[in-house]
Structures are given as C-alpha cells and as structure tokens.
Scaffold this motif. Structure first.
Motif, PDB file in Angstrom:
ATOM      1  N   LEU A 185       0.883  48.800  -1.702  1.00  0.00           N
ATOM      2  CA  LEU A 185       2.265  48.380  -1.506  1.00  0.00           C
ATOM      3  C   LEU A 185       2.511  47.162  -2.384  1.00  0.00           C
ATOM      4  N   TYR A 186       3.449  47.281  -3.329  1.00  0.00           N
ATOM      5  CA  TYR A 186       3.667  46.242  -4.338  1.00  0.00           C
ATOM      6  C   TYR A 186       5.079  45.689  -4.203  1.00  0.00           C
ATOM      7  N   TYR A 187       5.148  44.401  -3.879  1.00  0.00           N
ATOM      8  CA  TYR A 187       6.429  43.735  -3.647  1.00  0.00           C
ATOM      9  C   TYR A 187       6.921  42.975  -4.881  1.00  0.00           C
ATOM     10  N   ILE A 192      10.725  45.951   3.285  1.00  0.00           N
ATOM     11  CA  ILE A 192      11.321  44.645   2.986  1.00  0.00           C
ATOM     12  C   ILE A 192      10.482  43.591   3.697  1.00  0.00           C
ATOM     13  N   GLN A 193      10.183  42.507   2.998  1.00  0.00           N
ATOM     14  CA  GLN A 193       9.458  41.401   3.630  1.00  0.00           C
ATOM     15  C   GLN A 193      10.385  40.191   3.718  1.00  0.00           C
ATOM     16  N   ALA A 198       8.142  47.678  -2.851  1.00  0.00           N
ATOM     17  CA  ALA A 198       8.840  46.968  -1.785  1.00  0.00           C
ATOM     18  C   ALA A 198       9.465  45.703  -2.350  1.00  0.00           C
ATOM     19  N   VAL A 199      10.286  45.034  -1.549  1.00  0.00           N
ATOM     20  CA  VAL A 199      10.952  43.807  -1.990  1.00  0.00           C
ATOM     21  C   VAL A 199      10.788  42.724  -0.935  1.00  0.00           C
ATOM     22  N   SER A 200      10.780  41.487  -1.392  1.00  0.00           N
ATOM     23  CA  SER A 200      10.651  40.331  -0.503  1.00  0.00           C
ATOM     24  C   SER A 200      11.640  39.260  -0.929  1.00  0.00           C
ATOM     25  N   ASN A 201      12.287  38.637   0.041  1.00  0.00           N
ATOM     26  CA  ASN A 201      13.232  37.537  -0.229  1.00  0.00           C
ATOM     27  C   ASN A 201      14.435  37.973  -1.070  1.00  0.00           C
ATOM     28  N   TYR A 202      14.875  39.202  -0.901  1.00  0.00           N
ATOM     29  CA  TYR A 202      16.059  39.710  -1.583  1.00  0.00           C
ATOM     30  C   TYR A 202      17.235  39.704  -0.612  1.00  0.00           C
TER      31      TYR A 202
END
Length: 316
Positions: free
Chosen positions: A117-119, A176-177, A149-153
C-alpha cells in the motif's frame, strides 16, 4: 481480520506505526515490538520513507530499513506493509520521476518485490495532479506497488484524484490516511463522507492524540517537561479532554482493557475505518495496541463517547 475494499489485503484492524523505529525505538527494541505485534495476530505495518529524517544523525528511511531487516530475518507470513512518498529529504514532492525513484528506494530498504500500500504522503500543489496520478498508476502497472492511497489530502483533491484515475484507466486509491481521534473529529464533516461516497477505507493516524488518549498525560503542566510527547499530549488536557479520559477509563474497565485500547476501539467503530495506526516505542505497550484491535464496544458505549467528545480544542 478486515478486508481493505477493492483489494485482496486482509489486515488486522490495528496498524502498527513505524514512525518510532530508528527514533525512540532502536533496532533491537523495534524487533521486539514487531515480534510481539506479529505473535499477537498483527499483520499491518505503517511507515514512510521520511521516517525518521527529523532525528539528528538520521537521513530518512531508517524505519523502512529496520522493518526490511525484520522481514528478512523473521520471514513472517501475510504481513502487509504500507509506506509513503513526498517527504524524504532526497525525494521531496510528487513529480513523476521523484515518485518512481522514491518507490524504488523504499523497495530496496524494505527488501520486498512490491509495496502493498503506497501513499502520497502530502499533497504537492506544484505538481499537476494528473502527473502524480499517472505516476502512481504506472507503479501499479509495473508491479512495484500493489495498491495506492492518499494521506493528508483535502476532500476535493481526493475526489479529483479518483476522477483522474478513472478517466485515465489507472489504479485509483483504496485508502485515505487522515488525522482522526476522539479529540480531533473534524474529518467527519468532509473526509468521512468522501470515503463513504467512493468506497475508500480510512487508516487514521494520531489515533491516540499524540499520547493523550493513553491517559498518561492529564495536566497542562506537562508542557514544561523535557519529553516532546508529553508537551504535545498536554495541549489536550483541558476540562473537556479530561472528561473524555474519564469515560474511556470507565468503559475500558468494563471490558478489562486500557484507556488507549478503548480509544482505538472507538475509532474502529466509526464508518469506513479499517485500522487505526498506533505506535509502540516499548515492548510493554504492544498488548494495549493488540487489545485496541480486538475489543468491541457496544453501540451505547460508542454513542456515549460520541457525545462526550462533541467539541474541538482550539489551535490543535
């Protein structure tokens, strides 16, 4: 176990945070923590290529190297590793060439053939989103990454990423993280609805509010302590924050688990949450995290915690 939607990843519903590896947990202690987590049924590990570049003498990638060494030595079955790109000192931002180079560097440090899983760690306003989406899609097509995946978007940028991915016919994010916990619930107004709308899972960070939701820090006087963790947690030690701890302690006692485990169980009960992220810098902290991935709160208990936490601290 919990299945991450749109994937074949079955994960323990608590992710072990790797931010402390190579920082407040040295290699030996990190191995002990990872061993205990895995022995207790944990199989989901979260890190980033930038961990822990902020420590004097570190360059970034220390956490990935420790996790990679543990994977190589222990050869555990069924472990899911998530990592992130955009903040490593040598791989800043989300331009296509940088994303590729950073992913290759993470693969080398982790010693794996593909990243589960690559953010995208933080949004990059200087790079066209279509370029980033294309780059992430190419990593999946080439087998370097299994899922993105995405983080802090922001909610709008998540929608735009998914739209572009669908238009281009490339892999879209599956998770989403966000920053989410009992004293930081703002994402319920925007990110949670997006996750529900698009079928994405949440993997919250700061699940224990920088340590406050362990119950260890109950006074703003901690701000004067030398420990950065104590100072960060102390900001939540307001009258309202202490009320939350009181309710957590009472509910936790009914289940014979800690305040921390109860706070994690509350997060797990929220819509779209797959697995909260929590770190352990000491072996003794691992059992609470495992409890947090197992204990099931009643609907009434979740509602009581919802009610007592319906407030937002200022400047948090």
């Amino acid at each position: 176990m919990t299945r991450i939607a749109h994937t074949d990843l079955d994960v323990f519903p608590l992710a072990l945070g790797g931010n402390v590896f190579g920082w407040t947990a040295d290699r030996d202690e990190s191995f002990r923590i990872l061993d205990a987590f895995h022995a207790g049924g944990g199989n989901f590990i979260d890190t980033a290529d930038s961990y822990s570049a902020w420590v004097a003498g570190n360059a970034g990638g220390e956490s990935e190297r420790i996790i990679g060494a543990w994977l190589a030595d222990r050869k555990p079955d069924g472990v899911t590793v998530a990592t992130k790109v955009s903040q490593h000192p040598q791989f800043k931002g989300l331009a296509a060439a940088n994303v590729r180079a950073a992913a290759e560097a993470s693969l080398e440090r982790l010693g794996v053939e593909s990243i589960d899983l690559y953010y995208a760690h933080f949004d990059d306003a200087e790079t066209p989103l279509e370029e980033t989406v294309t780059a992430f899609g190419q990593l999946v097509s080439d087998g370097l990454v299994r899922y993105t995946a995405v983080s802090n978007y922001s909610a709008d940028r998540i929608r735009e990423w998914v739209r572009i991915a669908r238009d281009l016919g490339v892999a879209a994010p599956v998770a989403i993280q966000p920053h989410y916990n009992l004293v930081h619930r703002e994402i319920e107004d925007d990110i949670v609805p997006v996750a529900e709308e698009l079928g994405l899972g949440l993997v919250p960070y700061f699940s224990l509010a920088k340590g406050f939701l362990t119950g260890k820090y109950r006074s703003t006087e901690a701000e004067g302590e030398a420990s950065p963790r104590a100072a960060a947690a102390a900001q939540y030690a307001t009258p309202q924050g202490l009320q939350i701890l009181e309710v957590l302690e009472r509910i936790g006692a009914a289940h014979e688990v800690s305040i921390a485990a109860t706070a994690l169980a509350w997060l797990r009960a929220k819509p779209t949450v797959i697995a909260p992220i929590a770190s352990a810098s000491k072996l003794s902290q691992v059992p609470d995290l495992l409890d947090g991935g197992r204990v099931e709160l009643t609907a009434d208990e979740v509602a009581e915690l919802d009610a007592v936490s319906e407030w937002t601290p200022t400047d948090m």
